[in-house]
Scaffold this active site. Structure first.
Site, short mmCIF file in Angstrom:
data_model
loop_
_atom_site.label_atom_id
_atom_site.label_comp_id
_atom_site.label_asym_id
_atom_site.label_seq_id
_atom_site.Cartn_x
_atom_site.Cartn_y
_atom_site.Cartn_z
N GLU A 211 0.86 -1.19 0.00
CA GLU A 211 0.00 0.00 0.00
C GLU A 211 0.89 1.23 0.00
O GLU A 211 1.79 1.36 0.82
CB GLU A 211 -0.93 -0.02 1.22
CG GLU A 211 -1.86 1.18 1.23
CD GLU A 211 -3.21 0.92 1.91
OE1 GLU A 211 -3.53 -0.24 2.23
OE2 GLU A 211 -3.96 1.90 2.10
N ARG A 212 0.64 2.11 -0.95
CA ARG A 212 1.43 3.34 -1.12
C ARG A 212 2.91 3.03 -1.37
O ARG A 212 3.78 3.81 -0.98
CB ARG A 212 1.29 4.28 0.07
CG ARG A 212 -0.13 4.53 0.53
CD ARG A 212 -1.01 5.02 -0.58
NE ARG A 212 -2.40 5.20 -0.11
CZ ARG A 212 -3.38 5.55 -0.92
NH1 ARG A 212 -3.17 5.72 -2.22
NH2 ARG A 212 -4.61 5.70 -0.46
N LYS A 331 -4.21 -0.35 13.81
CA LYS A 331 -5.05 0.72 13.26
C LYS A 331 -6.48 0.29 13.51
O LYS A 331 -6.92 -0.73 12.95
CB LYS A 331 -4.77 0.87 11.76
CG LYS A 331 -5.74 1.79 11.01
CD LYS A 331 -5.32 1.93 9.55
CE LYS A 331 -6.29 2.79 8.75
NZ LYS A 331 -5.86 2.96 7.34
N GLU A 335 -10.81 4.41 8.80
CA GLU A 335 -10.90 4.03 7.40
C GLU A 335 -11.39 2.60 7.22
O GLU A 335 -10.81 1.81 6.47
CB GLU A 335 -9.54 4.24 6.70
CG GLU A 335 -9.07 5.68 6.81
CD GLU A 335 -7.81 5.99 6.01
OE1 GLU A 335 -6.99 5.08 5.81
OE2 GLU A 335 -7.66 7.15 5.61
N ARG A 380 -11.93 17.36 10.25
CA ARG A 380 -11.15 16.12 10.39
C ARG A 380 -9.85 16.37 11.15
O ARG A 380 -9.38 15.51 11.88
CB ARG A 380 -10.86 15.55 8.99
CG ARG A 380 -9.90 14.39 9.04
CD ARG A 380 -9.77 13.73 7.68
NE ARG A 380 -8.52 13.00 7.60
CZ ARG A 380 -8.03 12.49 6.48
NH1 ARG A 380 -8.70 12.61 5.35
NH2 ARG A 380 -6.89 11.84 6.48
N ASP A 409 -2.77 14.13 7.22
CA ASP A 409 -2.28 12.87 6.67
C ASP A 409 -1.04 13.05 5.80
O ASP A 409 -1.14 12.98 4.57
CB ASP A 409 -3.40 12.22 5.84
CG ASP A 409 -3.06 10.81 5.41
OD1 ASP A 409 -2.05 10.28 5.91
OD2 ASP A 409 -3.80 10.25 4.59
N GLU A 437 3.70 9.19 -0.75
CA GLU A 437 2.30 9.12 -1.16
C GLU A 437 1.79 10.48 -1.64
O GLU A 437 1.05 10.57 -2.62
CB GLU A 437 1.46 8.63 0.03
CG GLU A 437 -0.02 8.66 -0.25
CD GLU A 437 -0.87 8.18 0.92
OE1 GLU A 437 -0.31 7.80 1.97
OE2 GLU A 437 -2.11 8.18 0.77
N HIS A 565 -4.21 18.35 0.85
CA HIS A 565 -5.16 17.34 0.38
C HIS A 565 -5.82 17.74 -0.93
O HIS A 565 -7.04 17.78 -1.03
CB HIS A 565 -6.22 17.10 1.47
CG HIS A 565 -6.77 15.69 1.46
ND1 HIS A 565 -7.58 15.22 0.46
CD2 HIS A 565 -6.64 14.66 2.34
CE1 HIS A 565 -7.92 13.97 0.72
NE2 HIS A 565 -7.36 13.59 1.85
O1 GCW Z 1 -2.10 8.10 4.18
C1 GCW Z 1 -3.28 7.36 4.28
C2 GCW Z 1 -3.25 6.42 3.13
C3 GCW Z 1 -3.84 5.06 3.42
C4 GCW Z 1 -3.28 4.57 4.74
C5 GCW Z 1 -3.70 5.54 5.83
C6 GCW Z 1 -3.14 5.17 7.20
C7 GCW Z 1 -2.68 2.35 5.34
O2 GCW Z 1 -3.92 7.00 2.06
O3 GCW Z 1 -3.48 4.22 2.35
O4 GCW Z 1 -3.68 3.26 5.03
O5 GCW Z 1 -3.19 6.82 5.54
O6 GCW Z 1 -2.17 5.79 7.61
O7 GCW Z 1 -3.69 4.31 7.86
#
Ligand code: GCW
Length: 764
Positions: A211-212, A331, A335, A380, A409, A437, A565
């Protein structure tokens, strides 16, 4: 001068090429002629542990390369040119003892290892009562080392470690000194890491996608583990240990419960076995619903006794196979991930459930504060603080709350996360992102040490001025023993590990900053360049400047003045300021709020009041338009297009200016890089040049998409001198990207024809 031979980047910063300067080479050769293991370090003339063996092997390989001759193990510590290696208090080190004055200098005291009992006792002044030995070398802490040249007898060098791992770290430090051409004739160096947990987070899935991840597939070849151990695992461990990294979370925080089953734990155990000599513990991500998914329990409620029992048994099973297993990262309720809130329980109850299971084995539980809920109608940026601050004091002792550098983020620029300093009773772990990312994936050159430093050096004012984020996470502000930092890696199966030839600089910088957050971005960049390319003065001048300017360039062409963002949906590749469909806090319009009057997110008391989460004087400073740093202006304020900024330009003009400045900066990097062509091997030179070309093209893409879109709100003309865009806004909006790695791309499942009607996607 002939151009250096092609390299593929696999060796990272551990290349150990022959010292180019003949005089220096001669001096080093005289100083390092043999290796002598003293006391318990030696067993029959050989290293007595796997860690010491790794240290000796690295020294032998490194010195052989650097000095162009074989360095043998010897048993005579009095011989000139001996590198004498041992633990503190080993008899025979008398001639190397550091004078007290040297040991109490800044460099040592600021580097105290927070987790070591000795260091804590020394700090408290309780060392004598605690019966700690008076030798100052013992204050180095668990992982510390000293490198000292002899003051009597023949010229020799001592490498003294507080532990075998300290010796390994010292070996890498000595090699680094030689690789960077340092003067080693009068060594009086003592060092130990400032942070206890120095951890890489791999967002690696069990199918080896990442992921990423933009540098190929996962390093972990689950199919062939545990039977086949790729040599690459050892090289990964060497690279990590060389900068002091001591933990690796192998799996994605969007977790798969399967990794907790015995067959996988056997595979994890095989990796742990490879990493162990290098002082690296393995950690896993734990999916909160695992008891249901793996064993059919009816619930994962933390108050349910069967659930507690399940976790205890599972954790016991892991420790039976991996006695030094590090612990879990979780986590939860974020999400779409399951968590304690599914059962009406708090994050603390969820964390404590797993922490209790780990506690008796000495495991650590890292619980992420990256939570936000689109059902909650507040900004957020405020949600993690609102959720976690009230829980301060209710976590078990082996829990650390893992907090991203900023409240949204991993954006190119964010203010520091307001939780830093706000949870005095809870150890906080700073989470950074090495994988780019939001900073151009693996094709943009973005050296992130300046961004990490910006956060580490931010003053939270939690206990008055001087309460930096670094002091929060090193435990000194609130007296915590669990301290640390972690980072989402940019490492993958690409031959050069990180995709971009400069990507590894971020891995390197992360480790160095965990060791000593006070190091400067420039020092780290220069070290890395000397070790990765060469010490050529022209190269150092050009490339270090590119590195130091690179992050700000990305901020300029992507999200200047505090914007954030603004990327395309899902894969986050490229600009998408127009994104407006789907859940609001996954859209760009939610964050920029551009309209005919102005642009920016009002987080003052008149708006979301996110400023209220910061300590004074930050709260007032951020609240007032005139006092707010311009770099964060649109993060905290909705500002009129015609508002004048310090430059004398209006906001609209300044915005356009910054977008253009970002593009120009990349063009400047291209010109600077072109100047080093003679001293960099063609393969790496060419790849960097090609990637800079991509970066320039994509910087223009970002600039044009954002400026044209925002112009549709501001309705103001483009300032004079602004380069005309190649594509119209309408064209830019219809671009589709099928090729972006790092995510299961929803577009790939659809044909272009089916896509022509697609306007919104489900991922942020
Ligand atoms: O940065 C975001 C990403 C998700 C990631 C999430 C996280 C793993 O878009 O892909 O999930 O954060 O940090 O949990």
């Amino acid at each position: 001068m002939t151009r250096p031979a092609d390299e593929d980047g696999y060796e990272l910063w551990l290349r150990y090429r022959r010292v180019a300067d003949p005089e220096l080479l001669e001096r080093y050769r005289r100083q390092f002629g043999s290796i002598v293991l003293l006391g318990a370090a030696a067993r029959g003339g050989e290293a007595s542990t796997r860690t010491l063996a790794a240290a000796v092997a690295e020294l032998q390989a490194g010195l052989a390369g650097l000095l162009g001759r074989t360095i043998t193990l010897s048993e005579d510590p009095s011989q000139a040119g001996a590198l004498v290696i041992g633990r503190t208090l080993t008899p025979g080190f008398d001639e190397f003892r550091l004078p007290r004055a040297v040991l109490s200098n800044e460099a040592v005291s600021s580097n105290e290892a927070v987790l070591s009992k000795e260091a804590v006792a020394a700090k408290d002044g309780t060392a004598a009562e605690a019966g700690a030995p008076a030798d100052p070398l013992d204050q180095l802490g668990r992982d510390g080392f000293a490198l000292v040249t002899s003051t009597a007898g023949a010229a020799r060098t001592a490498l003294v470690g507080a532990s075998d791992l300290g010796i390994l770290y010292g070996a890498f430090q000595l090699l680094r000194l030689l690789q960077t051409g340092s003067d080693t004739s009068q060594l009086r160096l003592a060092s130990s890491p400032r942070l206890g947990l120095r951890i890489l987070n791999h967002w690696d899935n069990l199918d080896r996608t990442v992921e990423r991840g933009y540098a190929g597939f996962s390093l972990w070849d689950w199919q062939k583990l545990p039977d086949y151990l790729e040599p690459r695992y050892t090289d990964y461990a060497r690279a990590c240990a060389s900068v002091g990294i001591n933990g690796s979370v192998l799996t994605n925080v969007n977790a798969n419960a399967l990794v907790l089953t015995d067959p996988f734990i056997d595979k994890v155990g095989a990796l742990a076995q490879v990493f162990r000599p290098y002082g690296i513990r393995v950690y896993l991500t734990a999916r909160f619903s695992s008891p249901i998914e793996l064993d059919g329990l009816a619930t994962a409620d933390p108050r349910n006794p069967d659930v507690r029992d399940w976790w205890r048994r599972r954790v016991d099973g892991i420790y039976r196979r991996i006695p030094d297993f590090g612990g879990f990262v979780v986590k939860a309720n974020s999400e779409g991930q399951p968590g304690p809130q599914n059962y009406g329980r708090s994050h603390a109850e969820g964390a404590n459930l797993l922490a209790d299971a780990l506690a008796e084995h000495g495991g650590v539980l890292m619980w992420r504060a990256f939570v936000y809920d689109h059902e909650v109608p507040v900004d957020r940026a405020k949600q993690a603080y609102d959720e976690f601050k009230p829980l301060d004091g209710s976590f078990r002792r082996n829990v650390v709350v893992q907090v991203k550098n900023g409240p949204i983020d991993f954006q190119p620029r964010e203010p520091h996360h307001p939780l830093f300093g706000a949870m005095p009773k809870t150890p906080l772990l700073l989470e950074l992102q090495l994988t780019q990312e939001y900073l151009g994936c693996a094709t943009h050159l973005a050296y992130l040490a300046p961004m990490f430093k910006e956060c580490l050096d931010s003053d939270t004012f939690a206990a008055g001025p001087g309460s930096s984020v670094a002091k929060v996470i090193d435990g000194s502000l609130h007296g915590h023993e669990l301290t640390g930092m972690c980072a989402v890696t940019n490492i993958g199966s690409d031959r050069n590990w990180c995709g971009h030839p400069f990507g590894a600089a971020n891995w390197y910088a992360f480790g160095r900053l965990c060791w000593d957050p006070a190091l400067s971005s420039r020092e780290i960049a220069e070290e890395w360049l000397r070790m990765t390319f060469s010490s050529d003065a022209g190269l150092l001048a050009s490339a270090a400047q590119i590195m130091l300017d690179s992050r700000e360039a990305v901020v300029d062409y992507m999200t200047p003045l505090g914007l954030h963002h603004q990327m395309a949906v899902g894969h986050h590749y490229g600009p998408g300021p127009w994104v407006s469909e789907g859940r609001p806090d996954w859209t760009s319009v939610y964050y920029h709020r551009a309209d005919e009057q102005g642009i920016g997110f009002d987080r003052t008391p008149a708006g979301s009041n996110a400023v209220g989460q910061y300590f004074e004087p930050l709260r007032s400073q951020y609240s007032q338009l005139e006092q707010c740093p311009e770099s964060l202006l649109l993060w905290f304020h909705h500002v009129a297009w015609d508002h004048r900024l310090r430059s004398g330009r209006t906001l609209w003009e300044e915005l356009c200016h910054r977008y253009q400045r970002g593009v120009d900066a990349v063009r400047g990097f291209q010109a600077s890089w072109a100047r080093v062509s003679a001293v960099v091997d063609e393969a790496r030179f060419r790849q960097v040049s090609d990637f800079l070309r991509i970066q320039e093209k994509e910087a223009r893409w970002w600039r044009d998409a954002c400026v044209l879109y925002f112009q549709s709100c501001s309705r103001r003309p483009l300032p004079a001198g602004y380069e005309p865009a190649e594509k119209s806004l309408a064209e830019l909006r219809t671009l589709r990207h099928y090729y972006v790695p790092g995510i299961h791309n929803p577009f790939l499942a659809q044909t272009p024809r089916a896509l022509s009607g697609t306007r919104s996607e489900t991922r942020k």
